[in-house]
Design a protein around this motif. Structure first.
Motif, PDB file in Angstrom:
ATOM      1  N   SER A 258       0.833  -1.207   0.000  1.00 35.80           N
ATOM      2  CA  SER A 258       0.000   0.000   0.000  1.00 35.80           C
ATOM      3  C   SER A 258       0.867   1.257   0.000  1.00 35.80           C
ATOM      4  N   SER A 259       2.134   1.114   0.438  1.00 33.98           N
ATOM      5  CA  SER A 259       3.038   2.271   0.438  1.00 33.98           C
ATOM      6  C   SER A 259       3.277   2.805  -0.976  1.00 33.98           C
ATOM      7  N   ASN A 262       2.198   6.158  -2.158  1.00 31.42           N
ATOM      8  CA  ASN A 262       2.962   7.354  -1.813  1.00 31.42           C
ATOM      9  C   ASN A 262       3.994   7.731  -2.870  1.00 31.42           C
TER      10      ASN A 262
HETATM   11  C1  LIG Z   1       2.665   7.661   3.029  1.00 25.58           C
HETATM   12  O1  LIG Z   1       3.342   8.784   3.501  1.00 25.58           O
HETATM   13  C2  LIG Z   1       2.742   9.394   4.607  1.00 25.58           C
HETATM   14  C3  LIG Z   1       3.471  10.668   4.896  1.00 25.58           C
HETATM   15  O2  LIG Z   1       4.823  10.551   4.639  1.00 25.58           O
HETATM   16  C4  LIG Z   1       2.786   8.410   5.770  1.00 25.58           C
HETATM   17  O3  LIG Z   1       2.172   8.980   6.891  1.00 25.58           O
HETATM   18  C5  LIG Z   1       2.030   7.143   5.384  1.00 25.58           C
HETATM   19  O4  LIG Z   1       2.156   6.183   6.395  1.00 25.58           O
HETATM   20  C6  LIG Z   1       2.568   6.587   4.102  1.00 25.58           C
HETATM   21  N1  LIG Z   1       1.703   5.541   3.672  1.00 25.58           N
HETATM   22  C7  LIG Z   1       2.142   4.330   3.429  1.00 25.58           C
HETATM   23  C8  LIG Z   1       1.098   3.338   3.022  1.00 25.58           C
HETATM   24  O5  LIG Z   1       3.312   4.015   3.519  1.00 25.58           O
END
Ligand SMILES: *[C@@H]1O[C@H](CO)[C@@H](O)[C@H](O)[C@H]1NC(C)=O
Ligand SMILES: *[C@@H]1O[C@H](CO)[C@@H](O)[C@H](O)[C@H]1NC(C)=O
Ligand SMILES: *[C@@H]1O[C@H](CO)[C@@H](O)[C@H](O)[C@H]1NC(C)=O
Ligand SMILES: *[C@@H]1O[C@H](CO)[C@@H](O)[C@H](O)[C@H]1NC(C)=O
Ligand SMILES: *[C@@H]1O[C@H](CO)[C@@H](O)[C@H](O)[C@H]1NC(C)=O
Ligand SMILES: *[C@@H]1O[C@H](CO)[C@@H](O)[C@H](O)[C@H]1NC(C)=O
Ligand SMILES: *[C@@H]1O[C@H](CO)[C@@H](O)[C@H](O)[C@H]1NC(C)=O
Ligand SMILES: *[C@@H]1O[C@H](CO)[C@@H](O)[C@H](O)[C@H]1NC(C)=O
Ligand SMILES: *[C@@H]1O[C@H](CO)[C@@H](O)[C@H](O)[C@H]1NC(C)=O
Ligand SMILES: *[C@@H]1O[C@H](CO)[C@@H](O)[C@H](O)[C@H]1NC(C)=O
Length: 428
Positions: A258-259, A262
């Motif tokens: 899921s990251s 980003n």
């Molecule tokens: C995406 O980035 C945001 C801010 O940097 C962070 O809070 C979030 O956990 C990230 N999401 C994932 C799925 O890694």
């Protein structure tokens, strides 16, 4: 007055001539020390030249119309090696800092004692598209100033030498289209300046090291066409500059992290022909820079979701065929108005009706694959052909297709269709 006028013009001109003459004389006299490359580096280059034969030019060089010729043929004893083809020298020190022998038709085995190691000031080493084989000598790690290392399109084999892990200035590391074996080294995460990492089409095995996530400058990550296994490290979601991610044609499993939602600069994401499962994180579809998502031929399952986005989509290519999605085709597919290619074949809508007008805003479609949707809805062929004037390939096999919409028939589609797949559509 005339004479005076003339002399005022002549004096500055002749001064100027004298000045230019002196300047050039000085240049000529100083030439031996200022303009010739270092003798030991010249000798190293000549020795390097003699380690290899000339063979055929790499086919890729013809294809790309690169500046392809045996550059080293011009290298000889009696000239300044800084002026040789493919050589760049530092303007002050006259040290050889660049060796660009792309497409030079060089053939032969690389030995660990290659005289290349006597060029310690190299910042660029490009030996791409020749016919080198053997292992990359570990002495490559002695090029401590190296910024660019490109060896693609040769037959280098063995492991990626660990000494490359010492090249902390590297921004570009391209080793694709060789016969490298072994794993992608963990130390790759130490090369913190890397912007481009290309390892495609080798025989690399094992997992993608999560240390990849320590390369914050990375824009291109291309590992496709190896034998990589395991899951994609979620740390790749840390690579905020990433534009190109291609990991197709491996044996990767697990879910798309899921990251990845980003990766706000992602443009090309290609991961087909693996064994990924789960759904696609819908955040991915809301990344405005995305042009291409190729995830066909995996085992992705669950329901497909595209998320909600206000910014216009630039997506041109969406390929999700040969997966195990179940459920409705999201209506929000209408938002991908720049799509040129859409592949959803097959897609198990579980017998649901499908409103085919959701595809009508896609006016740029050239390739549309909608076979085997497991729907009872009858598709009107002329209707769907009228959605995009650019459509050249349409596949509706395995669905109910009718050709009876009279109002469309009286207004037949004008485009040139190259291929129309309609097997099992009940058309007689
Ligand atoms: C995406 O980035 C945001 C801010 O940097 C962070 O809070 C979030 O956990 C990230 N999401 C994932 C799925 O890694
Ligand atoms: C360069 O000079 C050396 C000695 O003078 C000679 O042996 C060699 O063949 C020469 N090489 C070329 C390429 O001319
Ligand atoms: C380098 O090594 C190869 C084989 O190991 C040998 O044939 C060759 O003579 C060596 N070259 C030099 C310059 O030492
Ligand atoms: C070059 O590298 C090799 C192996 O990494 C090392 O043994 C050798 O001492 C180095 N040579 C120089 C001149 O630094
Ligand atoms: C390189 O990375 C490894 C872990 O992958 C680490 O143990 C090592 O200390 C690093 N080396 C340097 C010189 O930073
Ligand atoms: C990189 O990603 C991993 C896993 O997603 C996370 O735990 C870590 O904090 C991230 N590191 C940085 C420097 O953002
Ligand atoms: C997707 O496939 C995986 C692995 O086969 C399975 O564990 C999971 O339950 C499936 N998910 C759905 C929604 O079918
Ligand atoms: C998208 O928006 C609709 C309505 O505004 C909402 O029902 C739906 O849950 C949203 N989907 C996502 C993935 O946010
Ligand atoms: C089509 O959907 C039905 C449910 O309506 C399901 O039972 C069937 O297995 C599906 N067929 C295919 C080929 O997926
Ligand atoms: C027939 O085609 C017209 C024009 O393309 C369209 O407006 C209409 O909805 C179609 N009717 C059916 C039943 O598909």
């Amino acid at each position: 007055m005339k004479g005076f006028g003339n002399s005022t013009i002549i004096i500055p001109i002749s001064l100027c001539f004298i000045f230019i003459f002196i300047y050039h004389l000085e240049d000529v006299l100083a030439a031996p020390s200022r303009h010739l490359c270092r003798p030991e580096q010249r000798d190293a280059l000549l020795a390097f030249k003699n380690e290899f034969h000339f063979g055929k030019l790499h086919y890729y060089c013809e294809l790309q119309r690169f500046d392809s010729h045996p550059k080293t043929k011009s290298w000889g004893n009696n000239s300044d090696c800084c002026s040789w083809k493919g050589i760049t020298c530092n303007a002050q020190s006259r040290e050889v800092v660049g060796l660009d022998l792309r497409c030079s038709g060089l053939h032969g085995r690389f030995h660990s004692n290659s005289s290349l190691q006597n060029l310690p000031f190299l910042t660029t080493l490009d030996l791409s598209f020749n016919d080198f084989y053997g292992q990359v000598p570990s002495s490559v790690g002695n090029f401590s100033h190296l910024i660019t290392l490109r060896l693609q399109g040769n037959k280098f084999s063995g492991r990626i030498p660990s000494s490359i892990g010492n090249l902390f200035h590297l921004t570009s590391l391209y080793l694709p289209n060789n016969h490298f074996t072994g794993r992608i080294p963990t130390w790759i995460g130490n090369l913190s300046q890397l912007t481009e990492l290309g390892l495609w089409r080798n025989n690399l095995v094992g997992e993608i090291p999560s240390s990849i996530g320590n390369l914050p400058q990375l824009t291109i990550l291309a590992f496709w066409g190896n034998n990589l296994v395991g899951e994609i490290p979620s740390s790749i979601g840390n690579l905020s500059q990433l534009t190109d991610l291609s990991i197709s044609r491996n044996d990767l499993v697990g879910e798309i992290p899921s990251s990845f939602g980003n990766l706000s600069k992602l443009t090309y994401f290609e991961a087909s022909l693996n064994a990924f499962t789960g759904t696609i994180p819908f955040h991915l579809f809301t990344i405005p820079s995305l042009i291409s998502i190729i995830l066909s031929d995996n085992q992705l399952n669950g329901t497909l979701e595209f998320g909600n986005t206000s910014s216009p989509s630039n997506l041109e290519s969406l390929s999700l065929g040969n997966n195990n999605f179940k459920g409705p085709i999201p209506r929000s597919i209408s938002k991908f108005v720049n799509l040129k290619s859409l592949d959803l074949s097959p897609f198990d809508t579980q017998g649901r009706p499908v409103d085919f007008s959701i595809f009508s805003p896609l006016k740029s479609l050239q390739y549309l694959y909608l076979s085997y949707l497991n729907t009872t809805t009858t598709i009107d062929l002329y209707d769907i052909l009228s959605y995009s004037k650019k459509l050249s390939i349409l596949s509706l096999s395995g669905n109910h297709v009718s050709t009876t919409n009279k109002s469309s028939v009286s207004n037949p589609p004008s485009q040139q269709i190259y291929a129309l797949y309609l097997s099992g559509c009940g058309i007689t």
